[in-house]
Structure formats: C-alpha cells, structure tokens
Write an enzyme that holds these catalytic residues in place. Structure first.
Site, PDB file in Angstrom:
ATOM      1  N   LYS A  73       0.826  -1.229   0.000  1.00 42.06           N
ATOM      2  CA  LYS A  73       0.000   0.000   0.000  1.00 42.06           C
ATOM      3  C   LYS A  73       0.854   1.272   0.000  1.00 42.06           C
ATOM      4  O   LYS A  73       0.466   2.277  -0.585  1.00 42.06           O
ATOM      5  CB  LYS A  73      -0.971  -0.019   1.193  1.00 42.06           C
ATOM      6  CG  LYS A  73      -2.084  -1.051   1.009  1.00 42.06           C
ATOM      7  CD  LYS A  73      -3.061  -1.061   2.163  1.00 42.06           C
ATOM      8  CE  LYS A  73      -4.026  -2.231   2.024  1.00 42.06           C
ATOM      9  NZ  LYS A  73      -4.981  -2.329   3.118  1.00 42.06           N
TER      10      LYS A  73
ATOM     11  N   GLY B 242      -0.237  -0.684  11.936  1.00 42.35           N
ATOM     12  CA  GLY B 242       0.277  -0.952  10.595  1.00 42.35           C
ATOM     13  C   GLY B 242      -0.477  -0.171   9.519  1.00 42.35           C
ATOM     14  O   GLY B 242      -1.154   0.827   9.797  1.00 42.35           O
TER      15      GLY B 242
ATOM     16  N   GLY C  45     -14.207  -8.418  10.089  1.00 37.37           N
ATOM     17  CA  GLY C  45     -13.985  -7.367   9.105  1.00 37.37           C
ATOM     18  C   GLY C  45     -14.539  -7.645   7.714  1.00 37.37           C
ATOM     19  O   GLY C  45     -14.184  -6.944   6.770  1.00 37.37           O
TER      20      GLY C  45
HETATM   21  P1  NDP Z   1       0.566  -4.583   8.872  1.00 34.41           P
HETATM   22  O1  NDP Z   1       1.449  -5.755   8.641  1.00 34.41           O
HETATM   23  O2  NDP Z   1       0.867  -3.289   8.208  1.00 34.41           O
HETATM   24  O3  NDP Z   1       0.512  -4.286  10.469  1.00 34.41           O
HETATM   25  C1  NDP Z   1       0.251  -5.304  11.388  1.00 34.41           C
HETATM   26  C2  NDP Z   1       0.166  -4.732  12.796  1.00 34.41           C
HETATM   27  O4  NDP Z   1      -0.219  -5.772  13.685  1.00 34.41           O
HETATM   28  C3  NDP Z   1       1.470  -4.173  13.321  1.00 34.41           C
HETATM   29  O5  NDP Z   1       1.164  -3.088  14.138  1.00 34.41           O
HETATM   30  C4  NDP Z   1       2.056  -5.353  14.130  1.00 34.41           C
HETATM   31  O6  NDP Z   1       2.846  -4.954  15.240  1.00 34.41           O
HETATM   32  C5  NDP Z   1       0.791  -5.989  14.666  1.00 34.41           C
HETATM   33  N1  NDP Z   1       0.902  -7.435  14.880  1.00 34.41           N
HETATM   34  C6  NDP Z   1       1.235  -8.388  13.992  1.00 34.41           C
HETATM   35  N2  NDP Z   1       1.104  -9.619  14.531  1.00 34.41           N
HETATM   36  C7  NDP Z   1       0.705  -9.433  15.808  1.00 34.41           C
HETATM   37  C8  NDP Z   1       0.435 -10.307  16.901  1.00 34.41           C
HETATM   38  N3  NDP Z   1       0.530 -11.633  16.757  1.00 34.41           N
HETATM   39  N4  NDP Z   1       0.040  -9.764  18.078  1.00 34.41           N
HETATM   40  C9  NDP Z   1      -0.054  -8.425  18.229  1.00 34.41           C
HETATM   41  N5  NDP Z   1       0.204  -7.533  17.232  1.00 34.41           N
HETATM   42  C10 NDP Z   1       0.578  -8.043  16.053  1.00 34.41           C
HETATM   43  O7  NDP Z   1      -0.901  -5.085   8.540  1.00 34.41           O
HETATM   44  P2  NDP Z   1      -2.200  -4.210   8.176  1.00 34.41           P
HETATM   45  O8  NDP Z   1      -2.304  -3.082   9.128  1.00 34.41           O
HETATM   46  O9  NDP Z   1      -2.217  -3.880   6.737  1.00 34.41           O
HETATM   47  O10 NDP Z   1      -3.369  -5.270   8.426  1.00 34.41           O
HETATM   48  C11 NDP Z   1      -3.673  -5.746   9.721  1.00 34.41           C
HETATM   49  C12 NDP Z   1      -4.775  -6.791   9.607  1.00 34.41           C
HETATM   50  O11 NDP Z   1      -5.969  -6.167   9.153  1.00 34.41           O
HETATM   51  C13 NDP Z   1      -4.443  -7.889   8.578  1.00 34.41           C
HETATM   52  O12 NDP Z   1      -4.842  -9.135   9.097  1.00 34.41           O
HETATM   53  C14 NDP Z   1      -5.281  -7.521   7.377  1.00 34.41           C
HETATM   54  O13 NDP Z   1      -5.640  -8.658   6.629  1.00 34.41           O
HETATM   55  C15 NDP Z   1      -6.492  -6.867   8.046  1.00 34.41           C
HETATM   56  N6  NDP Z   1      -7.157  -5.917   7.140  1.00 34.41           N
HETATM   57  C16 NDP Z   1      -8.473  -6.133   6.831  1.00 34.41           C
HETATM   58  C17 NDP Z   1      -9.147  -5.270   6.005  1.00 34.41           C
HETATM   59  C18 NDP Z   1     -10.598  -5.524   5.695  1.00 34.41           C
HETATM   60  O14 NDP Z   1     -11.109  -4.962   4.714  1.00 34.41           O
HETATM   61  N7  NDP Z   1     -11.296  -6.310   6.485  1.00 34.41           N
HETATM   62  C19 NDP Z   1      -8.482  -4.100   5.390  1.00 34.41           C
HETATM   63  C20 NDP Z   1      -7.106  -3.930   5.822  1.00 34.41           C
HETATM   64  C21 NDP Z   1      -6.471  -4.831   6.657  1.00 34.41           C
HETATM   65  P3  NDP Z   1       4.390  -4.557  15.110  1.00 34.41           P
HETATM   66  O15 NDP Z   1       4.419  -3.135  14.629  1.00 34.41           O
HETATM   67  O16 NDP Z   1       4.899  -4.696  16.494  1.00 34.41           O
HETATM   68  O17 NDP Z   1       4.993  -5.539  14.146  1.00 34.41           O
END
Ligand code: NDP
Length: 272
Positions: free
Chosen positions: A68, A131, A237
């Site tokens: 993105k 994220g 979601g």
């Molecule tokens: P990113 O990879 O950009 O960010 C992930 C975030 O989650 C980071 O802040 C990371 O922390 C944290 N994280 C990852 N794994 C864990 C864990 N096991 N426990 C706690 N925190 C965790 O992902 P996105 O923000 O793009 O997406 C996040 C989720 O949202 C995804 O599953 C995606 O599929 C979903 N999504 C759904 C949408 C929809 O339309 N329903 C639209 C967009 C996203 P750290 O910074 O510490 O690594």
C-alpha cells in the site's frame, strides 16, 4: 458489445483474496463487463509489475499487503486520504496518469455506522495495531469526530509515530485495562494465527463494539475474548472488506454498487 475492463488485486500473498468474487458481483448490478485477477507480486517487484499491467491495458488495481505504501509512492495524483495516510489501496490508470485512493477508512466507517449501527461521534476508541490498515482508517475515522482515539502496538515506537502524525494518543498494551472504551478495534493479524493481542478481558468492560479487521468463517479469537469480557456487540472485518471494495468500484466507474446482498453471498461463501 462494450468494453471489458481489466482489473485485479496486487499483493503478497493474494491467494486468499475474495476481491474477484466481490467485484464480479458488483459488476452484475451495472452489467459492467470485467475480468478481475489475483496478481501475486514478488517483494521488490511492485513498480515493475504495475508498469507491465498498464502496458497490458489494465484499467486499475486494488492493492493489499504489503504494497500500500508502494502504491502511494507510485501514484501521480493522490486523494487527500492517501496523502494523509501515505498508503493507497486503489489505483486507477488514466492516460499518462495514475490516480490513487484509499477506501479502507470509508469502508470501515460505513460498516461500523450503517451495518452495525454504531455512532462514532463523541466515542472513546482503542485501536490495537499500528500498521498500514490503521493508517488507512485514521483520516476517515477522525473525520467522524470521536471523543478520543488511543493506539496500542507491540512495537511502541510505531504507535507513537502514528500518535504524533495524527494527533491521537499512544498507550502500552499493559495500560489498556485502566480505561473504558466504547469501541475496540483489532487491527492486528493475530486472529489469523489463532492468537489474541496481549490485553486483559477487563479492557472490554463497557465496550459497545469490538471489531476485528480479520474475517473468518467462525467468530475470531478476538471476538470471543471480547464477548467473554462483556462487549455488547462484536464483528469481524468482512463488512469492511465489502464496503471498501464498493468504494473502489465507485472510484473506478463512478457508481457505487449495493452491498447488502453481496455481503450475504460472500459470508456464505467463506462458510463453505
Ligand atoms: P501490517 O502488517 O501493516 O501491520 C500489522 C500490525 O499488527 C502491526 O502493528 C504489528 O505490530 C501488529 N501485529 C502483527 N502480529 C501481531 C500479533 N501476533 N500480536 C499483536 N500484534 C501483532 O498489517 P495491516 O495493518 O495492513 O493489516 C492488519 C490486519 O488487518 C491484517 O490481518 C489484514 O488482513 C487486516 N485488514 C483487513 C481489512 C478488511 O477490509 N477487512 C483491510 C485492511 C487490513 P508490530 O508493529 O509490532 O509488528
């Protein structure tokens, strides 16, 4: 016979994506002819791949994890949402121009307000995760004038960065139990690994809506934890996915498809 529009979703991984089914259902409503493909792009190959898609006559693409930010950088003209979030999930290819939009925020807000009936104005909100998804949501969420937004993240400096950029608060996971929140949003992929973010169930006391960005056939681990903690309503979601897709469709074609029946169809599809 009219044009057949070439569209797709660019990401890595994309195998799980329901976007082709959703856009094919939207296209039926307007009798639009389209082909919508899943395009898995190797890391580091985004620019080259999109150059090729334009060359091949593609009309536009959706962009998902992890591209993105690359999509924002690639675009020649960005909407204000994209400029603020510095991430794009929709590109439209015009003559010598690439237009970018981010529909994650409008999709989220529409699902929360219209389908789930939760009014965001004046509410206290906790977001878990910092994220790309959170970046996309924040500009539109803040336009709804919540009372406060706090963000907690595993890596606290990422939460702090968002807090500084968007004028919200960052807190530690450990601190989330000491406040009450009207809405708690899980924007981490933890549910995909059958895990929950590291907060106590007491955080959900007084919570009216617990929303997981992840969607699954069954209630997610986050939704189950929220119910146990006393959240009044929970949601995954899938509604956001359908609504953000409808906003992308409108960005491409100027008409917004109806979403309620598509939501039902996709829900039954993921249950199979
Ligand atoms: P990113 O990879 O950009 O960010 C992930 C975030 O989650 C980071 O802040 C990371 O922390 C944290 N994280 C990852 N794994 C864990 C864990 N096991 N426990 C706690 N925190 C965790 O992902 P996105 O923000 O793009 O997406 C996040 C989720 O949202 C995804 O599953 C995606 O599929 C979903 N999504 C759904 C949408 C929809 O339309 N329903 C639209 C967009 C996203 P750290 O910074 O510490 O690594």
């Amino acid at each position: 016979m009219g044009n057949t529009f070439k569209l797709g979703v660019v990401g890595n991984p994309v195998a799980h994506s329901k976007s082709p089914e959703i856009h094919e259902l939207f296209a039926k409503e307007f009798k639009t002819q389209l082909v919508y493909k899943k395009i898995e792009v190797p890391l580091g190959e985004f620019e080259h791949t999109v150059d090729q898609l334009i060359e091949d006559g593609y009309f536009g693409v959706n962009v998902t994890i992890p591209f993105k930010v690359d999509a924002y950088r690639y675009a020649s003209k960005c909407s204000s949402n994209v400029r603020q979030s510095r991430a794009a999930n929709t590109l439209k290819f015009e003559k010598n121009m690439v237009l970018a939009e981010n529909t994650d925020g409008s999709g989220f807000v529409r699902d929360v307000k219209d389908r789930l009936g939760f009014e965001i104005r004046n509410k206290t909100i906790l977001i878990l995760g910092a994220g790309g998804g959170v970046r996309g949501i924040l500009p539109t969420l803040l336009d709804e004038k919540p009372k406060s937004v706090s963000v907690a993240n595993r890596s606290i400096n990422r939460a702090q960065e968002l807090a500084d950029e968007f004028g919200i608060q960052s807190i530690l996971y450990d601190e989330t139990g000491s406040e009450q929140y009207d809405m708690i949003v899980n924007a981490t992929p933890a549910s995909l690994q059958n895990k929950v973010p590291l907060i106590g169930t007491e955080t959900f006391e007084g919570c009216q809506l617990a929303y997981d960005l992840v969607y699954k056939a069954e209630p997610t681990p986050f939704m189950l934890m929220a119910e146990e903690g006393g959240a009044k309503q929970t949601s995954d979601g899938l509604g956001m996915l359908v609504e953000q897709a409808a906003d992308s469709f409108e960005f491409w074609f100027g008409r917004r498809p109806k979403t309620a029946s598509v939501y039902k169809k996709i829900r039954s599809l993921i249950k199979k």
